[in-house]
Design an enzyme around this catalytic site. Sequence first.
Site, mmCIF file in Angstrom:
data_model
loop_
_atom_site.group_PDB
_atom_site.id
_atom_site.type_symbol
_atom_site.label_atom_id
_atom_site.label_comp_id
_atom_site.label_asym_id
_atom_site.label_seq_id
_atom_site.Cartn_x
_atom_site.Cartn_y
_atom_site.Cartn_z
ATOM 1 N N CYS A 79 -3.824 -9.794 2.681
ATOM 2 C CA CYS A 79 -3.706 -8.535 3.421
ATOM 3 C C CYS A 79 -4.490 -8.597 4.730
ATOM 4 C CB CYS A 79 -4.214 -7.376 2.572
ATOM 5 S SG CYS A 79 -4.097 -5.778 3.419
ATOM 6 N N VAL B 292 0.833 -1.193 0.000
ATOM 7 C CA VAL B 292 0.000 0.000 0.000
ATOM 8 C C VAL B 292 0.872 1.250 0.000
ATOM 9 C CG1 VAL B 292 -1.757 1.294 1.274
ATOM 10 C CG2 VAL B 292 -1.866 -1.202 1.173
ATOM 11 N N GLN C 55 -2.965 -5.880 -8.957
ATOM 12 C CA GLN C 55 -3.358 -6.539 -7.706
ATOM 13 C C GLN C 55 -4.673 -5.945 -7.217
ATOM 14 O OE1 GLN C 55 -1.656 -7.310 -3.158
ATOM 15 N NE2 GLN C 55 -0.637 -5.856 -4.510
#
Length: 473
Positions: free
Chosen positions: A98, A2, A69
Site C-alpha cells: 500500500c 480500503v 489483511q
Amino acid sequence: MVRVGTLPMRLLALDYGADIVYCEELIDIKMLQCKRVINEVLETVDFVAPNERVVFRTCEKERHHVVFQMGSADAERALAVAKLVESDVAGIDINMGCPKEYSTKGGMGAALLSDPDKIESILTTLVKGICKPVTCKIRILPSVEDTVNLVKRIEKTGIAAIAVHGRKKEERPQHPVHCDVIKAISEAVSIPVIANGGSHDFIKEYTDIETFQKATAASSVMIARAAMWNPSIFRKEGLFPLKEVMQDYIKYAVRYDNHYTNTKYCLCQMLREQLETTQGKKLHAAQSTQEICEAFEMADFYEETTAIFEAKKTSLETETQDEDDQMEDPDVIKMAVRFDKREYPPQITPKMYLLEWCRKEKHPQPVYETVQRPLDRLFCSVVTVAEQKYRSTLWDKSKKLAEQAAAIVCLRTLGVPEGKLCEGENHLINKRKREDRECLNNRDHGEDLSEPSHKKANFIAETSDMNVPKMPR
C-alpha cells in the site's frame, strides 16, 4: 481495497465465483484495542473498538475463504492480532504494497519494502506463531533483480503464497502494469505467486483474468478495481447487469447492518459515470440505509429485513431477561447503584475500601464473579464477603465498573464508608501519605525501598481475573 473490502462486498464476490476474499487493510494497533464479540442478532463475529465501532465483521459463510489483511510494522503486534482473529479467518496477510500515507507513515505497507530485515522478522514470527497460512502482498522494486532477490528472501520465511502488484510504489493505476516482472518472480520461486494490478490494462470480463494470468505466469489472479466496479467479474458465465449487482450488494449490506456511508461509497464506485443519472443523484442524496433502499426500489426488502431483526432482538432480550431472573438468587442483596469516579478521590475506590474493611474484620478478601450479557455486551458483578453476596441491579459497560458497583452495594449494606469525597477525611489517603513519607525517609537513609508484598496489596488489589465468562445461552 480500503473501504471496499467489507463484509457485503466479500460475500458478493464469493457468490459470483471468487475463491478467496481479503478484508481491507486493518492496522494492528487499532485491532489490538478491539474486543471479539458474538453478534447473535446478525450471526456474525464482530471486533469492536472501545468507541463501540465495528472494525472488522465476519461470518460463518466466509470463514474458510476470507484472508485477514493487516497493516503492521512490528512482529509482536502482528502476531498478537493474528492470534486474535485466527479462529475466524482462513489466513493472515501482511500488506507490504500500500503506497497510501496512512499506511506508509507508520512504517507499514510499501514502506516495508525498504526494510527486508523487518519483513523477514514479521513473516517468520507469524509463520511460527499461528496455524493458519500466512501470505504477503508487495509492489515491485526499481529493478527486476532487486525484486526477485527480495521475493526469494520472503519465500524462505515459510509463507504460503505471495501477491505481487506489478507497479512500483510511486506508480498509480494509469501506469502500465509490469507483467514481465511478475513473470520473472513466478519463474524464480516455488511458492504460489498471485498476480495483481491488471484491472486497468487487462481485466474487463472473466476471460481477461486468464489472459492476465498467462502473461504473468502466476498461479492465480487478485482483482481489486475491476471487482469494485462490478463484482460479477468473477462469473464464468459473464457479467450481470449492474442494477442487479447493486441490488444483490444492498441485500448483503442490509442483512449485515453495514454502515450506510460505506454502503453508499461502494455503490458510488459501481455507478461511476452514471452518478449524474437520476439513480445516481438519489444515491448521492441518501442519508441512511433506508433511503439507499428506497433509491433502488428496495424499500419492502428493508422493512422486512429490519422487522426480522427486531423480532430476533426482542426474542433474545426475552431470553436475557429469563437469564437475569435465574440470577435472582434470593440470598443476594441488591441495590440500583453505579460507580462514578468523579465522586471519589484519585486512586481511591470502593473496592479498596471493601478490601481494607475485610482485612480489619479478619474476613477473607472479597471474591468477584462477573458475567457479560451477549446481547448488549454489558457487565454485572456479584461480590461475596463473609459468605454474603451483593450486586447492583444496573448493568455496566465495563467489568471494572460492575465490580465497583457491587462493592458499593456491600459497603452501603454494612454501613461502612466507601471513600466518597463527601464523606470527609479519608483514612486510606492518610495511610497512603504516611507510607509515602516512610519511603522518603528510607530513601534518605539509604535503606532498601522494596515493599513487602502484603503492603503493596493495599493499593494493587484492584486487579482481578480479566477472563470474563459469557452468560450461558
